[in-house]
Design a protein around this motif. Structure first.
Motif, PDB file in Angstrom:
ATOM      1  N   VAL A   1      34.657 -49.678 -27.066  1.00 21.47           N
ATOM      2  CA  VAL A   1      33.010 -49.359 -26.891  1.00 21.47           C
ATOM      3  C   VAL A   1      33.088 -47.807 -25.906  1.00 21.47           C
ATOM      4  CG1 VAL A   1      30.955 -49.427 -26.823  1.00 21.47           C
ATOM      5  CG2 VAL A   1      31.960 -50.654 -28.325  1.00 21.47           C
ATOM      6  N   LEU A   2      33.440 -48.813 -25.242  1.00 20.81           N
ATOM      7  CA  LEU A   2      33.533 -47.613 -23.479  1.00 20.81           C
ATOM      8  C   LEU A   2      34.610 -46.244 -23.475  1.00 20.81           C
ATOM      9  CD1 LEU A   2      34.149 -50.535 -20.885  1.00 20.81           C
ATOM     10  CD2 LEU A   2      31.864 -49.053 -21.433  1.00 20.81           C
ATOM     11  N   GLU A   3      35.797 -46.622 -24.237  1.00 21.65           N
ATOM     12  CA  GLU A   3      37.035 -45.606 -24.051  1.00 21.65           C
ATOM     13  C   GLU A   3      36.268 -44.534 -25.534  1.00 21.65           C
ATOM     14  OE1 GLU A   3      41.113 -45.181 -26.713  1.00 21.65           O
ATOM     15  OE2 GLU A   3      40.462 -46.578 -25.647  1.00 21.65           O
ATOM     16  N   HIS A   4      35.890 -45.114 -26.372  1.00 21.33           N
ATOM     17  CA  HIS A   4      34.798 -44.182 -27.027  1.00 21.33           C
ATOM     18  C   HIS A   4      33.994 -43.650 -26.829  1.00 21.33           C
ATOM     19  CE1 HIS A   4      34.729 -42.083 -31.075  1.00 21.33           C
ATOM     20  NE2 HIS A   4      33.791 -42.420 -31.172  1.00 21.33           N
ATOM     21  N   SER A   5      33.224 -43.493 -25.922  1.00 16.27           N
ATOM     22  CA  SER A   5      31.687 -43.675 -26.157  1.00 16.27           C
ATOM     23  C   SER A   5      32.080 -42.349 -24.500  1.00 16.27           C
ATOM     24  CB  SER A   5      31.204 -44.579 -25.127  1.00 16.27           C
ATOM     25  OG  SER A   5      30.566 -45.380 -25.753  1.00 16.27           O
ATOM     26  N   TRP A   6      33.587 -42.667 -23.977  1.00 17.69           N
ATOM     27  CA  TRP A   6      33.548 -41.469 -22.999  1.00 17.69           C
ATOM     28  C   TRP A   6      33.868 -39.827 -23.783  1.00 17.69           C
ATOM     29  CZ3 TRP A   6      31.829 -41.129 -18.291  1.00 17.69           C
ATOM     30  CH2 TRP A   6      31.254 -42.276 -17.058  1.00 17.69           C
ATOM     31  N   GLU A   7      34.398 -40.441 -24.698  1.00 10.65           N
ATOM     32  CA  GLU A   7      35.455 -40.075 -25.775  1.00 10.65           C
ATOM     33  C   GLU A   7      34.238 -38.691 -26.138  1.00 10.65           C
ATOM     34  OE1 GLU A   7      38.036 -40.720 -28.917  1.00 10.65           O
ATOM     35  OE2 GLU A   7      39.493 -41.517 -27.234  1.00 10.65           O
ATOM     36  N   ARG A   8      33.289 -39.556 -26.587  1.00  6.10           N
ATOM     37  CA  ARG A   8      32.547 -38.882 -26.733  1.00  6.10           C
ATOM     38  C   ARG A   8      31.269 -37.507 -26.181  1.00  6.10           C
ATOM     39  NH1 ARG A   8      30.882 -37.294 -31.677  1.00  6.10           N
ATOM     40  NH2 ARG A   8      28.331 -37.625 -31.176  1.00  6.10           N
ATOM     41  N   MET A   9      31.136 -37.990 -24.164  1.00  4.30           N
ATOM     42  CA  MET A   9      30.524 -37.706 -23.653  1.00  4.30           C
ATOM     43  C   MET A   9      31.453 -36.370 -23.188  1.00  4.30           C
ATOM     44  SD  MET A   9      27.930 -38.734 -21.861  1.00  4.30           S
ATOM     45  CE  MET A   9      27.345 -39.877 -21.775  1.00  4.30           C
ATOM     46  N   PHE A  10      32.568 -36.939 -22.527  1.00  6.43           N
ATOM     47  CA  PHE A  10      33.243 -35.495 -21.807  1.00  6.43           C
ATOM     48  C   PHE A  10      33.499 -34.601 -23.291  1.00  6.43           C
ATOM     49  CE2 PHE A  10      35.363 -39.068 -19.531  1.00  6.43           C
ATOM     50  CZ  PHE A  10      34.754 -37.942 -18.763  1.00  6.43           C
ATOM     51  N   ASP A  11      33.762 -35.129 -24.614  1.00  7.32           N
ATOM     52  CA  ASP A  11      33.518 -33.676 -26.077  1.00  7.32           C
ATOM     53  C   ASP A  11      32.063 -32.748 -25.781  1.00  7.32           C
ATOM     54  OD1 ASP A  11      35.589 -34.706 -26.689  1.00  7.32           O
ATOM     55  OD2 ASP A  11      34.997 -35.616 -28.008  1.00  7.32           O
ATOM     56  N   ARG A  12      31.244 -33.445 -25.405  1.00  5.67           N
ATOM     57  CA  ARG A  12      29.491 -33.389 -25.116  1.00  5.67           C
ATOM     58  C   ARG A  12      29.236 -31.982 -24.136  1.00  5.67           C
ATOM     59  NH1 ARG A  12      24.942 -37.022 -25.877  1.00  5.67           N
ATOM     60  NH2 ARG A  12      25.081 -36.566 -27.553  1.00  5.67           N
ATOM     61  N   LEU A  13      29.560 -32.117 -23.184  1.00  3.62           N
ATOM     62  CA  LEU A  13      30.097 -31.564 -22.271  1.00  3.62           C
ATOM     63  C   LEU A  13      31.222 -30.396 -22.173  1.00  3.62           C
ATOM     64  CD1 LEU A  13      30.145 -34.276 -19.244  1.00  3.62           C
ATOM     65  CD2 LEU A  13      28.691 -33.366 -19.668  1.00  3.62           C
ATOM     66  N   ARG A  14      31.807 -30.287 -23.377  1.00  6.28           N
ATOM     67  CA  ARG A  14      32.872 -29.268 -23.504  1.00  6.28           C
ATOM     68  C   ARG A  14      32.061 -27.992 -24.121  1.00  6.28           C
ATOM     69  NH1 ARG A  14      37.836 -32.287 -25.219  1.00  6.28           N
ATOM     70  NH2 ARG A  14      37.917 -33.869 -24.045  1.00  6.28           N
ATOM     71  N   TYR A  15      31.280 -28.533 -24.820  1.00  2.00           N
ATOM     72  CA  TYR A  15      29.943 -28.150 -25.462  1.00  2.00           C
ATOM     73  C   TYR A  15      30.950 -27.109 -27.178  1.00  2.00           C
ATOM     74  CZ  TYR A  15      26.951 -26.938 -21.940  1.00  2.00           C
ATOM     75  OH  TYR A  15      26.455 -27.046 -20.598  1.00  2.00           O
TER      76      TYR A  15
END
Length: 95
Positions: free
Chosen positions: A81-95
């Motif tokens: 859950v943590l790993e995937h959540s961080w991936e989603r957060m970084f993807d969102r920040l990249r636009y």
């Protein structure tokens, strides 16, 4: 909240809350076999536990990105859950 209250599925209030609150980007559904649930929750009848589990599985229809984690130990689930959540957060920040 959803699975524990039998009236939630047909509740007008639930339908309003779903419209008011934003949909989650991802749903993580942690599941265990009914036998494990029954041994942990002796105060709830097995058929009610089965119904609640079905209602949680119904939540999977709300979102395209749903991860059902079952048969994993708690540490593996948390790590996933943590790993995937961080991936989603970084993807969102990249636009």
């Amino acid at each position: 909240m959803y699975g524990q209250y039998p009236y939630a599925r047909n509740s007008r209030l639930m339908k309003i809350l779903v419209k008011i609150f934003p949909n989650p980007d991802v749903i993580f559904l942690l599941t265990v076999p009914i036998e494990v649930l029954s041994s942990r929750r002796k105060d709830i009848e097995r058929r009610n536990l089965e119904r609640q589990k079905e209602q949680y599985l119904d939540l999977m229809n709300l979102k395209r990105e749903v991860f059902a984690l079952s048969n994993k130990n708690i540490d593996e689930s948390i790590e996933y859950v943590l790993e995937h959540s961080w991936e989603r957060m970084f993807d969102r920040l990249r636009y």
